[in-house]
Every structure is written in C-alpha cells, then in structure tokens.
Design a protein around this motif. Structure first.
Motif, PDB file in Angstrom:
ATOM      1  N   LYS A  55       0.811  -1.213   0.000  1.00 37.00           N
ATOM      2  CA  LYS A  55       0.000   0.000   0.000  1.00 37.00           C
ATOM      3  C   LYS A  55       0.851   1.271   0.000  1.00 37.00           C
ATOM      4  N   THR A  56       2.134   1.129   0.357  1.00 31.19           N
ATOM      5  CA  THR A  56       3.026   2.285   0.391  1.00 31.19           C
ATOM      6  C   THR A  56       3.693   2.534  -0.968  1.00 31.19           C
ATOM      7  N   LEU A  57       3.486   1.645  -1.922  1.00 30.33           N
ATOM      8  CA  LEU A  57       4.136   1.794  -3.225  1.00 30.33           C
ATOM      9  C   LEU A  57       3.492   2.924  -4.020  1.00 30.33           C
ATOM     10  N   PRO A  58       4.268   3.597  -4.875  1.00 31.29           N
ATOM     11  CA  PRO A  58       3.712   4.686  -5.700  1.00 31.29           C
ATOM     12  C   PRO A  58       2.607   4.216  -6.639  1.00 31.29           C
ATOM     13  N   TYR A  59       2.705   2.952  -7.084  1.00 33.39           N
ATOM     14  CA  TYR A  59       1.693   2.392  -7.976  1.00 33.39           C
ATOM     15  C   TYR A  59       1.531   0.918  -7.645  1.00 33.39           C
ATOM     16  N   ARG A  60       0.282   0.454  -7.542  1.00 29.01           N
ATOM     17  CA  ARG A  60       0.016  -0.951  -7.236  1.00 29.01           C
ATOM     18  C   ARG A  60      -0.732  -1.607  -8.393  1.00 29.01           C
ATOM     19  N   ALA A  61      -0.202  -2.711  -8.860  1.00 33.25           N
ATOM     20  CA  ALA A  61      -0.870  -3.462  -9.917  1.00 33.25           C
ATOM     21  C   ALA A  61      -2.126  -4.125  -9.360  1.00 33.25           C
ATOM     22  N   PRO A  62      -3.218  -4.155 -10.133  1.00 33.97           N
ATOM     23  CA  PRO A  62      -4.469  -4.744  -9.648  1.00 33.97           C
ATOM     24  C   PRO A  62      -4.454  -6.274  -9.693  1.00 33.97           C
ATOM     25  N   LEU A  63      -5.371  -6.874  -8.942  1.00 30.61           N
ATOM     26  CA  LEU A  63      -5.634  -8.317  -8.988  1.00 30.61           C
ATOM     27  C   LEU A  63      -4.390  -9.163  -8.753  1.00 30.61           C
ATOM     28  N   GLN A  64      -3.591  -8.740  -7.797  1.00 32.02           N
ATOM     29  CA  GLN A  64      -2.358  -9.466  -7.528  1.00 32.02           C
ATOM     30  C   GLN A  64      -2.508 -10.383  -6.315  1.00 32.02           C
ATOM     31  N   PRO A  65      -1.766 -11.523  -6.322  1.00 33.96           N
ATOM     32  CA  PRO A  65      -0.781 -11.959  -7.336  1.00 33.96           C
ATOM     33  C   PRO A  65      -1.388 -12.747  -8.486  1.00 33.96           C
ATOM     34  N   TYR A  66      -2.725 -12.859  -8.521  1.00 29.03           N
ATOM     35  CA  TYR A  66      -3.387 -13.735  -9.488  1.00 29.03           C
ATOM     36  C   TYR A  66      -3.130 -13.326 -10.932  1.00 29.03           C
ATOM     37  N   LEU A  67      -3.115 -12.012 -11.192  1.00 26.07           N
ATOM     38  CA  LEU A  67      -2.932 -11.551 -12.562  1.00 26.07           C
ATOM     39  C   LEU A  67      -1.538 -11.898 -13.089  1.00 26.07           C
ATOM     40  N   SER A  68      -0.526 -11.814 -12.233  1.00 23.36           N
ATOM     41  CA  SER A  68       0.832 -12.177 -12.657  1.00 23.36           C
ATOM     42  C   SER A  68       0.932 -13.667 -12.955  1.00 23.36           C
ATOM     43  N   TYR A  69       0.285 -14.490 -12.140  1.00 27.04           N
ATOM     44  CA  TYR A  69       0.277 -15.939 -12.400  1.00 27.04           C
ATOM     45  C   TYR A  69      -0.471 -16.244 -13.692  1.00 27.04           C
ATOM     46  N   TYR A  70      -1.558 -15.510 -13.937  1.00 24.86           N
ATOM     47  CA  TYR A  70      -2.325 -15.685 -15.177  1.00 24.86           C
ATOM     48  C   TYR A  70      -1.447 -15.407 -16.397  1.00 24.86           C
ATOM     49  N   GLY A  71      -0.750 -14.255 -16.382  1.00 23.38           N
ATOM     50  CA  GLY A  71       0.110 -13.904 -17.495  1.00 23.38           C
ATOM     51  C   GLY A  71       1.231 -14.906 -17.689  1.00 23.38           C
TER      52      GLY A  71
END
Length: 529
Positions: free
Chosen positions: A435-451
């Motif tokens: 939550k402290t990151l400048p930008y957070r990727a959505p639907l993680q970690p599922y989206l990375s595993y999907y890709g």
C-alpha cells in the motif's frame, strides 16, 4: 535541542511543507541517465515500438489464417496477457526506475543467470529488429522507385537514426512523438474510412457483417481436419502473431530509468500505453475483418510493400486510388519509428547488462548529456546486418532472425511476470506494505500468475504446426529463441554457479523511490550517526 534533533525537525518541516508527491531516486552503484522523458514521451516511445509492421502488415496473414472472429479473439486474448505484463512492470518500474528495467530485476530478484540470459536475448532481438526495420524501409520506398538499391536506403536511415539516438533524450522523445502521432492519426483515419465504406460509401454497397457470414467468421488451419479442431488450431497459431504485434509496449518500462518524476509519469504512461495500444490494435483488426474477406489472396503475400498491407487491400477493394500512396508513406514512417525505438531500447538493455557485470564495463560510458554512446554505437552496428538482404542467402537468414525476435519477446514478457511474483514475496519478507508503493498493480498476485501461465503455454506450443506433419526446419525455426535462451542460461550457470537469490538478499533499495526526508537523512552524517 541537539544538532541531530534540529536536522530531524528541519527535515520533517521540509517534507511537510513541500509537495507530498515529490520524490527523488536513490542511485547506488548504477549509472544515472538524463531524466528527460515526460509521461507522453514514455507512452509514445512504447506505442512507437509496438505499432509497426506487426499491425500494418502482419495482421494480414493473421486474418487469412484464422478468419475475422478468431483473429479478433486472438488479439483480445493476448491483450489480457499484455495487461498482466504491463501492470506488473508498472509496479516495479515505478518503485525501482532503473536503466534496463526488467532485465535488472531478473538479476536482483531471481537469479543472475536468468538476468544474463533474458538481457542478452532481449538485446539481441531488438538489435536484429533494427536491421529488419531498416531493410523494410528500403523495400517500402521501392513501391515508388525500384531503380535504387535498398542498400542505399539502409545506409541513409542507419546514419540518420544512429545520430538521432546520440541526441539528448528529450530531443529523441520529441522526435518519436511526431513519428507516432502520424501512425495514430492514420489508424484513426482508417477507422473512420472503414465505418463509411462498411456503411455503403463505395461501389461495394452496404457491407455490414457480410464477410462474417461468407466466407465465415472462423477459418480452419487445414481442410483435412475436423471443423472445430481446424478452427482452434488456426486460432492458436495466430496467438504468436498477435503477441509479436503487441511487443514493444514494454518499452515504457525500459524508459523509466530516464523519466522525470517516475512516480507520476510511469503509472500514467503504463495506463495510457496499454489502453491506447489495445484500442488501436483491436479496432483495426475488427474493421479489417469487416472490409476484407479472409480468403483474399493478397493477404497471404509476404513482403513489406504496400500491396501486402491489409489496410491497402481494404482501400483497393473500395477502389480509392489516392490512399494506397498515402498509406505506403505512413507505413514508411511506422517502420522508421520502430527502428528509432529499436536502437534506443537495445542500447539501454546493454547498459543495464554492463551495470550488472554481464557486459564489458566500457559499455556504461556516457557523454555530457548522459547518453550511453558506447552502448548505442554497439547496438546500432548490428543494423548493418540489413545489408545481408543484398546477398543470395540473406532472406533465409533474416527469416530466422525474425523468428528469434517473435518468441524472444514472449520469453521476456514471462520474465516480467515472474519478477513481479518474486518482487511481491520480497516486499512481504522485508516487511514493506504494498500500500506504500507509488503504484500498485491490480488483482495481484493472481494476474501475474495468469500472465505467466499463458505465456509459458504459448512459448512451448507455438511451434506445434511443425508436427503437422513433422518438419525439422520448421521445428528449429519455431523454437530457436527458446534454445538460445536455454544455452545462455545454462552457459552462465555452468561458468559462474551463481545460485538463486534468497529473499533475504533481494535488493529493494538500489534505484528505489524515496521521500525527501529519507534523502536528507542519507546525506546528513550527523543524522546517520
């Protein structure tokens, strides 16, 4: 109040009074480049790398292979994979905006051998693509005048774009914006043209979804197959073409190391690049399927001339005489823009490799504008391979090079998702809240595993047509990139035995985004004591 307390208080007051989003980049043993890219520069760089011959020419063979509906679904499906890759890259590149982006992340988060293999494979693919685009430019010009050898045009454009890459990065970004703007305006113009033609503005009359009914929405890969099987095989065969067309979108991460205020510009560029590229590609494929039947023989023509572009085929079917010349000119700018991006991205990857010790250290040398001139010169030199096309066996060699670039890009995409999965685990291990990151990727970690899952599946199965029937040449053509990757990885591992990076040893600080307060603390010996 002691001196140290005063420094802490002053730092706190400065941080509270300043723009809370203002950030600085910690540079630890990396070569900081000139940060001259704006968000617009980044997204135009990525669009310029992606929107090229793959869309303007390669989409024709994809339409002929799969038919309008299967082709459209293929591009949409690969678009979801691209979304997984782009958002993953965005989260890492915003937090760690370092030169070379994901090639550096492989070394830092997973395994130096993987960083070595991915880096050199990705660099080689762009260096070879630079030569391919220069050659394509010469062939396109022959549409108007074939009396001049393409070698002359290869030489002219090689000098022009090598010089452009030596210019300050801000100038380079402005040049790319103009090139890409021409392509975007052309595609938008073609969409309006397609709407008019489909509605009945030409001698063809009202078309509507005529070609979706006859010859049909989906083509079969082989007439000897069962209809359902043949259509699925055709759909799957086009996935690699779609993936090749989208490649270049990840350049927005490569340029993060030269972006102004990367915590602001990178997320914006990631979002705009993905949606922009997806719209341009999907809309173009959709309208091509409405205007051109997939049985049109011109779709299967190979080459880089105007006659092989499906956009030109659509215009010719409508009997519009002026547009083919205009589209051929745009095709030329598309190829030249891609060549410009190729030389840029290849040089930055080479710089990242040198920073990691995977390439000679002299590749890190920069000029007064912080441009890595040695890396640019070395990468650009491979553009001279374009002269191979002047020899008898040059075409065959370039077909092999082209297959290397197509699958190599997918392998690099997979490494981005793998790095992001590892990045998230490292954050959790070191107690850093996402939550402290400048930008957070959505639907993680599922989206990375999907890709990652579908990229691996496509890479291993994209050469299946070599088995129908068996063809040794086609097998090696399809899997040469994978073979090269394995050789690079195994060679480095055997030579150095680096081992996997443990979560405790993952470096989350080199090139990290940090607040002004932390930067003042780092610079103050009293505070650090």
């Amino acid at each position: 109040m002691g001196k140290t307390d005063e420094i802490v208080a002053a730092a706190g007051r400065s941080d509270a009074s300043s723009d809370p989003e203002k950030q600085s980049v910690r540079d630890a043993s990396t070569h900081e480049l000139e940060r001259g890219f704006s968000a617009n520069h980044l997204q135009f760089l990525a669009i310029g790398g992606a929107v090229g011959t793959g869309l303007f020419i390669g989409s024709g063979s994809a339409l002929a292979t799969a038919g309008p509906v299967s082709c459209l679904i293929s591009y949409l499906f690969v678009g979801t994979i691209l979304y997984a890759v782009m958002t993953s890259l965005g989260e890492m590149a915003t937090y760690l905006p370092v030169p070379g982006s994901f090639t550096s992340y492989n070394t830092r988060f997973i395994d130096p051998a993987l960083g070595f293999a991915i880096g050199w494979l990705y660099w080689f693919s762009w260096a070879i693509t630079f030569a391919l685009e220069l050659t394509a430019a010469g062939l396109i010009i022959q549409y108007w005048n074939d009396s001049i050898s393409i070698g002359v045009w290869i030489a002219i454009f090689w000098v022009l774009f090598t010089a452009a890459n030596f210019a300050p990065v801000k100038w380079f970004g402005e040049m790319e914006m103009w090139f890409v703007s021409i392509k975007v305006v052309t595609i938008l113009g073609f969409i309006l043209f397609a709407i008019c033609i489909d509605a009945g503005a030409s001698h063809q009359g009202y078309l509507g979804f005529k070609y979706w009914k006859s010859p049909g929405p989906c083509a079969s890969y082989d007439s000897s197959m069962e209809p359902a099987t043949g259509k699925f095989v055709a759909f799957w065969d086009v996935l690699i073409t779609a993936a090749f067309s989208y490649q270049g979108a990840e350049l927005v991460g490569i340029g993060a190391g030269e972006a102004r205020d990367p915590h602001k510009t990178v997320p914006k560029a990631i979002r705009n690049t993905f949606w922009g590229i997806l719209f341009l590609f999907v809309a173009t494929i959709f309208f091509l399927g409405l205007l051109v039947p997939y049985t049109n023989s011109d779709l299967s023509n190979s080459g880089y001339s105007a006659a092989s572009s499906p956009l030109v085929i659509a215009v010719n079917l409508a009997h519009v005489k002026v547009l083919p010349d205009i589209l051929n000119a745009v095709l030329l700018t598309a190829v030249l823009s891609a060549a410009n991006s190729n030389a840029y991205s290849g040089s930055r990857i080479l710089l990242a490799l040198a920073n990691q010790g995977h390439a000679p250290r002299f590749m890190t040398r920069v000029n007064k504008h912080n441009i890595p001139y040695v890396a640019i010169a070395f990468t650009s030199a491979f553009g001279l391979l374009g002269f191979l096309n002047l020899s008898d066996g040059g075409t065959e060699a370039f077909n092999w090079f082209l297959d290397i670039t197509a699958v190599a890009g997918l392998i690099c995409w997979g490494s981005i998702n793998l790095c992001h999965i590892r990045f998230q685990k490292a954050l959790k291990f070191h107690g850093i809240d996402r939550k402290t990151l400048p930008y957070r990727a959505p639907l993680q970690p599922y989206l990375s595993y999907y890709g990652l899952f579908f990229i691996v599946l496509i890479v291993f199965t994209q050469g299946f047509t070599a088995f129908i029937p068996w063809s040794t040449v086609n097998f090696f053509t399809a899997y040469i990139s994978l073979i090269l990757f394995v050789v690079l990885y195994a060679g480095y591992w055997i030579a150095y035995r680096p081992g996997f990076v443990k979560l405790a040893d993952v470096d989350l600080h080199k090139g990290q985004m940090q607040s002004e307060t932390a930067e003042m603390a780092d610079k103050s010996p009293e505070l650090s004591s």
